[in-house]
Write a protein that holds these residues in place. Structure first.
Motif, mmCIF file in Angstrom:
data_model
loop_
_atom_site.group_PDB
_atom_site.id
_atom_site.type_symbol
_atom_site.label_atom_id
_atom_site.label_comp_id
_atom_site.label_asym_id
_atom_site.label_seq_id
_atom_site.Cartn_x
_atom_site.Cartn_y
_atom_site.Cartn_z
ATOM 1 N N PRO A 131 29.522 45.116 -0.598
ATOM 2 C CA PRO A 131 29.042 45.510 0.304
ATOM 3 C C PRO A 131 28.446 44.260 1.582
ATOM 4 N N LEU A 132 28.581 43.022 0.862
ATOM 5 C CA LEU A 132 28.320 41.831 1.505
ATOM 6 C C LEU A 132 29.003 42.291 3.043
ATOM 7 N N PHE A 133 30.125 42.398 2.676
ATOM 8 C CA PHE A 133 30.778 42.656 4.648
ATOM 9 C C PHE A 133 30.153 43.667 5.365
ATOM 10 N N MET A 134 29.836 44.303 4.794
ATOM 11 C CA MET A 134 28.840 45.190 5.541
ATOM 12 C C MET A 134 27.303 44.567 5.936
ATOM 13 N N ALA A 165 24.084 31.669 -8.888
ATOM 14 C CA ALA A 165 24.675 33.123 -8.174
ATOM 15 C C ALA A 165 23.302 33.762 -8.963
ATOM 16 N N LEU A 166 23.116 34.440 -9.922
ATOM 17 C CA LEU A 166 22.899 35.329 -10.762
ATOM 18 C C LEU A 166 21.311 34.947 -10.004
ATOM 19 N N ALA A 167 20.775 33.930 -10.135
ATOM 20 C CA ALA A 167 19.166 33.778 -9.541
ATOM 21 C C ALA A 167 19.704 33.594 -7.759
ATOM 22 N N ASN A 195 21.720 45.855 -0.789
ATOM 23 C CA ASN A 195 21.695 44.215 -1.618
ATOM 24 C C ASN A 195 21.291 44.926 -3.247
ATOM 25 N N GLN A 196 20.659 45.657 -3.415
ATOM 26 C CA GLN A 196 20.611 46.025 -4.831
ATOM 27 C C GLN A 196 21.912 46.434 -5.048
ATOM 28 N N PHE A 197 22.574 47.148 -4.560
ATOM 29 C CA PHE A 197 23.636 47.783 -5.862
ATOM 30 C C PHE A 197 25.155 46.228 -5.771
ATOM 31 N N ALA A 198 24.884 45.447 -4.551
ATOM 32 C CA ALA A 198 25.407 44.402 -4.751
ATOM 33 C C ALA A 198 24.734 43.386 -5.828
ATOM 34 N N SER A 199 23.441 43.124 -6.206
ATOM 35 C CA SER A 199 23.135 42.760 -6.847
ATOM 36 C C SER A 199 23.415 42.732 -8.335
ATOM 37 N N ILE A 200 23.512 44.116 -8.570
ATOM 38 C CA ILE A 200 23.391 44.753 -10.001
ATOM 39 C C ILE A 200 25.210 44.817 -10.337
ATOM 40 N N ILE A 242 35.048 42.563 -14.524
ATOM 41 C CA ILE A 242 34.777 41.045 -14.039
ATOM 42 C C ILE A 242 35.564 41.765 -12.239
ATOM 43 N N LEU A 243 36.575 42.331 -12.640
ATOM 44 C CA LEU A 243 37.200 43.449 -11.148
ATOM 45 C C LEU A 243 36.181 43.873 -10.668
ATOM 46 N N LEU A 244 35.274 44.808 -11.411
ATOM 47 C CA LEU A 244 35.066 46.139 -10.337
ATOM 48 C C LEU A 244 33.228 45.462 -10.935
ATOM 49 N N GLY A 245 32.917 44.576 -11.291
ATOM 50 C CA GLY A 245 31.024 43.807 -10.942
ATOM 51 C C GLY A 245 32.069 42.738 -9.464
ATOM 52 N N PHE A 246 32.659 41.954 -9.500
ATOM 53 C CA PHE A 246 33.191 40.872 -8.491
ATOM 54 C C PHE A 246 33.448 41.578 -7.217
ATOM 55 N N ASN A 247 34.050 43.172 -6.899
ATOM 56 C CA ASN A 247 34.156 44.084 -5.742
ATOM 57 C C ASN A 247 32.836 44.329 -5.611
#
Length: 649
Positions: free
Chosen positions: A531-534, A144-146, A555-560, A521-526
Motif C-alpha cells: 500500500p505504501l507504493f500507492m 518501525a512499529l512505533a 495507512n491504517q491497513f499498512a500499520s495493522i 511474515i510474508l503476508l504482513g510484509f506485503n
C-alpha cells in the motif's frame, strides 16, 4: 593455496603471567563483555573530563552550553576502553613487551559463557555476530512499529514531531548498520573457512575486533535516544547534522565504529578467501556464497573509507568548527552528499549481493539441481560490484546538480539492472523443471523472488529522472527500498538461520512454528509495504507524521499489517530460542542432504574444522549427477594433495 595452522603454536600457558609475578593481571587479561563495560565507563568518564578540561572555556562552548569536544572524546575513549576491557590490546601489548602471547585452547564443545568473551575462534565469532545482528534487527523492528503506530491517524499523535523524527532516524541508522553485516558477519565468519577447506580465518583477532566494534556502535547509536536523537536522519545531511545536538555526535561516532569494523572485517575476508583455499578449491568450484562475500568485501574496502572521511569531516565541523560542510562559512553541503552516497549506494549492493549469494547457495539444495549458469552468477556479482561505484549521483537528481549530468547517471543506474537481472534469471533457470522440496528454508528462498520482483521493477522507474522527480522523498521510494533490502536480504537470512541451525547448534527448528511464522511474515510484509507504493504516488512524504485525511485507510491497513509482520517475527524468534534452549530436537549430521563441504564435517564442528586440510574434488552443486563421487577427500595423502595443488587455477 591452503595454509596449515600448527596447533602447538596456539596453546596458551597462563602460568607465564604468574611466572612474571603478574597473577593479579590474569582477570584483566581474560576480559569479557562485562569487563569491557567497566573499561568503557572508566575511559568514557576520562574522555569527558579531558574534553571539558580542554574546551570548557572556549567562547563557542560558553555561549552554546554544548561542548562537542567533550562528547566526542568521551565516546572515542569509551569505545577504546570497551575494547581494552575485552582484552583486545593484550596481544599487541604483550608482543611489545617481548612476551609470547598465546590463545586459549579451542574446544569442540562451546560454553554459553564463551560467547561473552573476546574469542578468536571463527565459529564463536559467527554465533556472536548472529545474536548481535538479531539484537540490531529487533531494536530497529520495534522502532518501525512505533513509526507505524504513529501513522495510524493523521490528526491524533502519540509522539511529538521531534520525537517522531528521532525514532525514524534511529530506525534507519540501526537497520543500515545491521544490514551491512547481516550475512558477512554471522555466516561469512562461521562458514567461509568450512566452505573453502580452511582451519581458520586469516586474521582471527581482526575478525573478533570487527564484531566488538559493532557491539560498541550499537551502544553508542542507541544512546542518542536520550540525547535528543539526530534530526538529520540516517543520511546525516549537512547543515542540519552540523547544527544538531549531542545525539548527532553519537550518530557520527557510532557509524564510524561500524565503518571501521566493516573495513577490517572485509580485509580479513578477502585475505582468507584468496590465500586459505584448500587444494582443489578452484575459482570455478568455489561456493556461490563465497563469491558473493568476496565481491562484497572488495566493495566495502573501496567504499567505506570514503564514508569514514565524511564522518571525520563532520566531526571536525561539529567539534572544532572547521566549516567544511557549512556553506555559510565557505564549505559545501554537497561534499557530504557526495561522500555519503559514494558509499551509500554501493552499500545497497553490499546488502543485496550477499542476500542473492545466500539465495543461490540454498536454492540448488532444495531444487536438487546444479546451479544454472554458475559462471554467469559469479560474473553478475562482479558486474554489480563494479557498476555500483558509478550510480551514486542518482540520489542527487533533486539536489541542484548540473542537469547535464542527469542522463549519464540515469544510464549507469539502469545498466546495473543487467547484472542484477543475470542473478534473477540464473535462479529461475535453477528452478526450471526442478524437484522442489518445500521445506521452510525453501519457502523463504521463493519469497525472495516475489519480493525482489517488486523492488527491482520499481527500482528501474526510480532511476529515471522524470519519475524520480515525481516520487522523490515519498513513501514510494521507501516501499521500493524495503522490498529490495528487507524483502530480499532479511527474508533469505531468516531462511538461512533455519537452514544452518543444525550445523551451528546441532538442532532443528520446529517445522510447524517455522511455517506459521513464514506465512505471517510474508503476508504482513506485503500488506505493509505494497500500500505504501500507492500512498507515495498519492503524495505522502517520508519523515512527516501528518498526512492528507484521504490516505488514512491505506495507512491504517499498512500499520495493522505491520503488527502481523511483527507477530510473525516474534513467533520466529520464539521458535529459535525455544528450539535452542528448551526443546532441542537433534537434527542429525546433514538433514538437508547438502553437498557443501561445510556439511561434511558434521556437528559439533571439530575445533580446527578439519583433522587434515582436505582436497576438494568437485563442485558442491552436482545434485542429480550420477557417479559424482565425494565432494572432497577429508583425509588425503601427501601425494594426492601435492598433485591436486599443482593443478590449481
Amino acid at each position: 593455496m591452503a595454509v596449515e595452522m600448527s596447533p602447538s603454536a596456539a596453546i596458551v600457558d597462563q602460568r607465564d603471567l604468574e611466572a612474571r609475578g603478574l597473577k593479579f593481571a590474569r582477570a584483566w587479561f581474560t576480559g569479557n563483555f562485562f569487563t569491557g563495560l567497566v573499561g568503557g565507563a572508566i575511559f568514557y568518564a576520562f574522555g569527558h573530563w579531558l574534553g571539558n578540561f580542554i574546551a570548557s572555556g572556549y567562547t563557542v562552548v560558553v555561549n552554546s552550553g554544548q561542548n562537542e569536544i567533550a562528547v566526542y572524546l568521551a565516546l572515542i575513549f569509551g569505545a577504546v576502553g570497551f575494547l581494552a576491557g575485552l582484552g583486545v590490546f593484550n596481544y599487541p601489548i604483550q608482543k611489545l613487551l617481548g612476551w609470547e602471547p598465546k590463545d586459549p585452547p579451542k574446544s569442540e564443545k562451546r560454553t554459553f559463557w564463551e560467547h561473552f568473551t573476546y574469542s578468536t575462534d571463527h565459529k564463536v565469532v559467527g554465533v556472536q555476530y548472529l545474536f548481535v545482528t538479531l539484537l540490531f534487527f529487533l531494536t530497529g523492528g520495534l522502532l518501525a512499529l512505533a513509526i507505524r503506530t504513529e501513522l495510524l491517524s493523521p490528526t491524533y499523535h502519540i509522539w511529538a514531531a521531534d520525537t517522531y523524527i528521532e525514532v525514524v532516524g534511529e530506525h534507519g541508522t540501526i537497520m543500515m548498520a545491521m544490514a551491512t553485516s547481516l550475512v558477512l558477519g554471522p555466516f561469512g565468519n562461521y562458514l567461509v573457512p568450512l566452505m573453502i577447506g580452511s582451519k581458520k580465518m586469516a586474521f582471527p583477532r581482526l575478525e573478533a575486533v570487527s564484531l566488538w566494534l559493532l557491539v560498541a556502535a550499537y551502544m553508542v547509536i542507541i544512546s542518542a535516544l536520550w540525547q535528543g536523537g539526530f534530526q538529520a536522519g540516517w543520511t546525516g545531511y549537512a547543515p542540519l547534522s552540523i547544527q544538531g545536538g549531542p545525539g548527532q555526535s553519537d550518530y557520527d561516532v557510532g557509524f564510524a565504529l561500524v565503518g571501521i569494523g566493516m573495513i577490517i572485517g572485509s580485509l580479513n575476508m578477502v585475505a582468507t578467501i584468496i590465500n586459505y583455499r584448500a587444494p582443489g578449491m578452484k575459482w570455478s568450484r568455489m561456493p556461490i556464497l563465497v563469491w558473493g562475500l568476496l565481491t562484497t568485501a572488495f566493495t566495502m574496502l573501496l567504499s567505506v573509507p570514503v564514508f569514514a572521511d565524511g564522518l571525520f569531516i563532520m566531526g571536525l565541523d561539529r567539534a572544532v568548527r572547521t566549516s567544511m560542510l557549512y556553506a555559510g562559512h565557505g564549505g559545501s553541503s554537497f561534499l557530504w552528499e557526495n561522500l555519503f552516497w559514494f558509499f551509500g549506494h554501493p552499500e545497497v549492493y553490499l546488502m543485496a549481493m550477499p542476500g542473492f549469494a545466500m539465495t543461490m547457495e540454498l536454492l540448488p539444495v532444495f531444487a536438487r539441481k546444479p546451479v544454472f549458469a554458475y559462471k554467469t552468477s559469479a560474473a553478475g556479482m562482479i558486474g554489480i560490484a563494479a557498476l555500483s561505484f558509478f550510480v551514486w549521483q542518482h540520489h542527487l537528481f533533486m539536489s541542484g546538480m548540473n542537469p547535464d549530468m542527469r542522463p549519464l547517471f540515469m544510464l549507469t543506474t539502469e545498466l546495473i539492472s543487467i547484472p542484477t537481472g543475470f542473478l534473477y534469471l540464473v535462479s529461475m533457470g535453477t528452478l526450471w523443471r526442478a524437484k522442489i522440496r518445500f521445506e521452510v528454508p525453501m519457502l523463504f528462498v521463493l519469497a525472495v523472488f516475489w519480493n525482489f520482483l517488486w523492488g527491482g521493477v520499481t527500482g528501474v522507474f526510480n532511476s529515471d529522472v522524470p519519475v524520480d522527480t515525481l516520487v522523490h522523498g515519498s513513501f514510494f521510494v521507501l516501499a521500493h527500498f524495503h522490498f529490495t533490502i528487507m524483502g530480499q536480504l532479511v527474508f533469505i537470512v531468516l531462511g538461512a538461520i533455519y537452514y544452518y541451525t543444525p550445523l551451528l547448534f546441532g538442532v532443528r527448528l520446529n517445522d510447524k512454528l517455522g511455517k506459521w511464522s513464514f506465512w505471517l511474515i510474508l503476508l504482513g510484509f506485503n500488506g505493509t509495504f505494497l500500500p505504501l507504493f500507492m500512498v507515495g504516488l498519492l503524495g505522502q512524504p517520508r519523515r512527516v507524521f501528518e498526512y492528507a485525511l484521504r490516505l488514512q485507510h491505506l495507512n491504517q491497513f499498512a500499520s495493522i499489517s505491520s503488527y502481523v509482520l511483527g507477530f510473525g517475527i516474534l513467533l520466529y524468534v520464539f521458535n529459535l530460542i525455544w528450539s535452542l534452549a528448551v526443546w532441542r530436537t537433534p537434527a542429525g549430521p546433514n538433514p538437508w542432504r547438502s553437498e557443501g563441504l561445510e556439511w561434511q564435517v558434521g556437528y559439533p564442528v571439530p575445533a580446527d574444522n578439519f583433522e587434515e586440510i582436505p582436497v576438494v574434488l568437485r563442485s558442491p552443486y552436482q545434485y542429480g549427477v550420477k557417479d559424482r563421487g565425494p565432494v572432497a577427500e577429508l583425509h588425503p595423502s601427501a601425494e594426492q594433495a601435492a598433485v591436486v595443488a599443482g593443478g590449481e587455477e
